[in-house]
Design a protein around this motif. Structure first.
Motif, PDB file in Angstrom:
ATOM      1  N   ALA A   1       1.821   8.672  -8.592  1.00 11.55           N
ATOM      2  CA  ALA A   1       1.907   7.248  -8.284  1.00 11.55           C
ATOM      3  C   ALA A   1       1.154   6.438  -9.331  1.00 11.55           C
ATOM      4  O   ALA A   1       1.629   5.406  -9.806  1.00 11.55           O
ATOM      5  CB  ALA A   1       1.333   6.976  -6.898  1.00 11.55           C
TER       6      ALA A   1
ATOM      7  N   ILE B   1       0.970   2.386 -10.021  1.00 12.78           N
ATOM      8  CA  ILE B   1       0.547   1.931  -8.703  1.00 12.78           C
ATOM      9  C   ILE B   1      -0.966   2.052  -8.635  1.00 12.78           C
ATOM     10  O   ILE B   1      -1.531   3.051  -9.058  1.00 12.78           O
ATOM     11  CB  ILE B   1       1.224   2.770  -7.602  1.00 12.78           C
TER      12      ILE B   1
ATOM     13  N   GLU C   1      -3.450   0.493  -3.534  1.00 19.63           N
ATOM     14  CA  GLU C   1      -2.133   0.532  -2.912  1.00 19.63           C
ATOM     15  C   GLU C   1      -1.797   1.946  -2.464  1.00 19.63           C
ATOM     16  O   GLU C   1      -1.190   2.148  -1.415  1.00 19.63           O
ATOM     17  CB  GLU C   1      -1.075   0.019  -3.883  1.00 19.63           C
ATOM     18  N   ILE C   2      -2.189   2.895  -3.274  1.00 19.85           N
ATOM     19  CA  ILE C   2      -1.960   4.283  -2.895  1.00 19.85           C
ATOM     20  C   ILE C   2      -2.736   4.588  -1.618  1.00 19.85           C
ATOM     21  O   ILE C   2      -2.221   5.194  -0.688  1.00 19.85           O
ATOM     22  CB  ILE C   2      -2.375   5.241  -4.032  1.00 19.85           C
TER      23      ILE C   2
ATOM     24  N   ALA D   1      -1.029   3.216   1.335  1.00 21.48           N
ATOM     25  CA  ALA D   1       0.127   4.023   1.714  1.00 21.48           C
ATOM     26  C   ALA D   1      -0.317   5.319   2.396  1.00 21.48           C
ATOM     27  O   ALA D   1       0.260   5.725   3.401  1.00 21.48           O
ATOM     28  CB  ALA D   1       0.971   4.343   0.485  1.00 21.48           C
TER      29      ALA D   1
ATOM     30  N   SER E   1       7.088   7.881   2.439  1.00 25.53           N
ATOM     31  CA  SER E   1       8.043   7.636   1.370  1.00 25.53           C
ATOM     32  C   SER E   1       8.971   6.471   1.692  1.00 25.53           C
ATOM     33  O   SER E   1       9.347   5.722   0.806  1.00 25.53           O
ATOM     34  CB  SER E   1       8.828   8.902   1.021  1.00 25.53           C
TER      35      SER E   1
ATOM     36  N   TRP F   1       7.207   3.236   0.945  1.00 29.83           N
ATOM     37  CA  TRP F   1       7.149   2.925  -0.471  1.00 29.83           C
ATOM     38  C   TRP F   1       8.507   2.602  -1.076  1.00 29.83           C
ATOM     39  O   TRP F   1       8.600   2.105  -2.178  1.00 29.83           O
ATOM     40  CB  TRP F   1       6.540   4.089  -1.242  1.00 29.83           C
TER      41      TRP F   1
ATOM     42  N   LEU G   1       9.178   1.143  -4.829  1.00 26.06           N
ATOM     43  CA  LEU G   1       9.615   2.095  -5.847  1.00 26.06           C
ATOM     44  C   LEU G   1      10.978   1.711  -6.401  1.00 26.06           C
ATOM     45  O   LEU G   1      11.197   1.795  -7.613  1.00 26.06           O
ATOM     46  CB  LEU G   1       9.654   3.505  -5.257  1.00 26.06           C
TER      47      LEU G   1
ATOM     48  N   ARG H   1      10.136   8.670  -4.904  1.00 26.55           N
ATOM     49  CA  ARG H   1      10.977   8.013  -3.908  1.00 26.55           C
ATOM     50  C   ARG H   1      11.828   9.007  -3.116  1.00 26.55           C
ATOM     51  O   ARG H   1      11.845   8.992  -1.897  1.00 26.55           O
ATOM     52  CB  ARG H   1      11.885   6.997  -4.589  1.00 26.55           C
TER      53      ARG H   1
END
Lengths: 147, 147
Positions: free
Chosen positions: A58, A63, A67-68, A71, A90, A93, A97, B108
């Motif tokens: 990521a 990213i 933000e990671i 998530a 997923s 995101w 993405l 993704r």
DNA sequence: CTACAAGCTCAACTTAACTTGAGGTCAAGC
DNA sequence: GCTTGACCTCAAGTTAAGTTGAGCTTGTAG
């Protein structure tokens, strides 16, 4: 002995290719978790490797750690994540993405496309329009992701 | 009067959505160029807008300014770039961009794929293998791109 | 039981990418 | 002709993402 289910920080570092100091750092940022032995040493469960792999991939695509971290919050704390859990992540995101993939393709194809298309007058260049939200304010280093 | 062909730094800032200070900064880093009026003010030619657009898009996908600068070196200094020039740039980046696109798709799709595929044993996870060059050393902030 | 590699914590340093501020110049309107 | 908003330079501050080092503890192999 049977392969210990728990990993030391050094083992995680070796297997993930990430420095021990970075693992400590990720922990302070809430990206990964460990529990401690009687002697105060960190022990990680195996799924930390997947987390770290995701963190690195990521990051590589721009990213930010926060933000990671956000998530990864969707993953459960107590147990090893199930496929359901990962799926949630997923899909959470997916939009961001998709946007990034589109940006990259614009850079890769669009760049030359755009040139061929005669829009040298920048104003209607596909690289430019729709992205004018870049004008947002902020202090310090600009975030690298805008999704 | 006929639309001046030259832009002031403020105009570039407005039209590109990038702060004046950032434009100054890009100039010190050799990403863009300007010439000066008699009164020592910057004037930019129109194609700076395209350069800036590319800089921002590239940054958004995690390419560092120094790499962008390197790529932009391939553009001519004296004249407005032709489609040939831009083409060179985009092909120079193609491999790196392809790699990044692949990474993004792994994130993704692969993320959920990978889960469906039963490789919870991380070791053969597609997110992990082949990328072990991440173990490289370096001081300071880790670069966000590995291409 | 004693080395010595691996861990631990905490503070300070580093790089990238900008922003902010101070102090001074330029130019278009009233 | 002066005021007000854009510009200019240069130094210092900020954020993110780690790294480095000092000083101290753990654990394992001989």
């Amino acid at each position: 002995m049977a392969p210990a289910t728990e990993l030391t920080v050094g083992q995680v570092a070796m297997r993930s290719g990430v420095a021990v100091s970075a693992l400590h750092f990720y922990e302070t940022r809430g990206l990964i978790r460990s529990h401690r032995t009687a002697g105060n040493q960190r022990r990680y469960s195996r799924d930390v490797l997947r987390r770290v792999a995701i963190i690195r991939v990521a990051q590589e695509v721009g990213i930010s750690l926060s933000e990671i971290a956000a998530a990864l919050q969707s993953l459960p704390e107590g147990r090893t994540p199930t496929r359901e859990d990962w799926n949630l992540l997923s899909t959470a995101w997916r939009d961001g993405l998709d946007h990034k993939i589109a940006q990259l393709k614009k850079l890769r194809d669009g760049l030359s496309d755009c040139i061929g298309c005669g829009c040298m007058s920048i104003d209607k260049c596909p690289l430019r329009n729709k992205e004018d939200r870049l004008a947002r304010e902020g202090t310090g280093a600009r975030r690298l992701i805008a999704s």
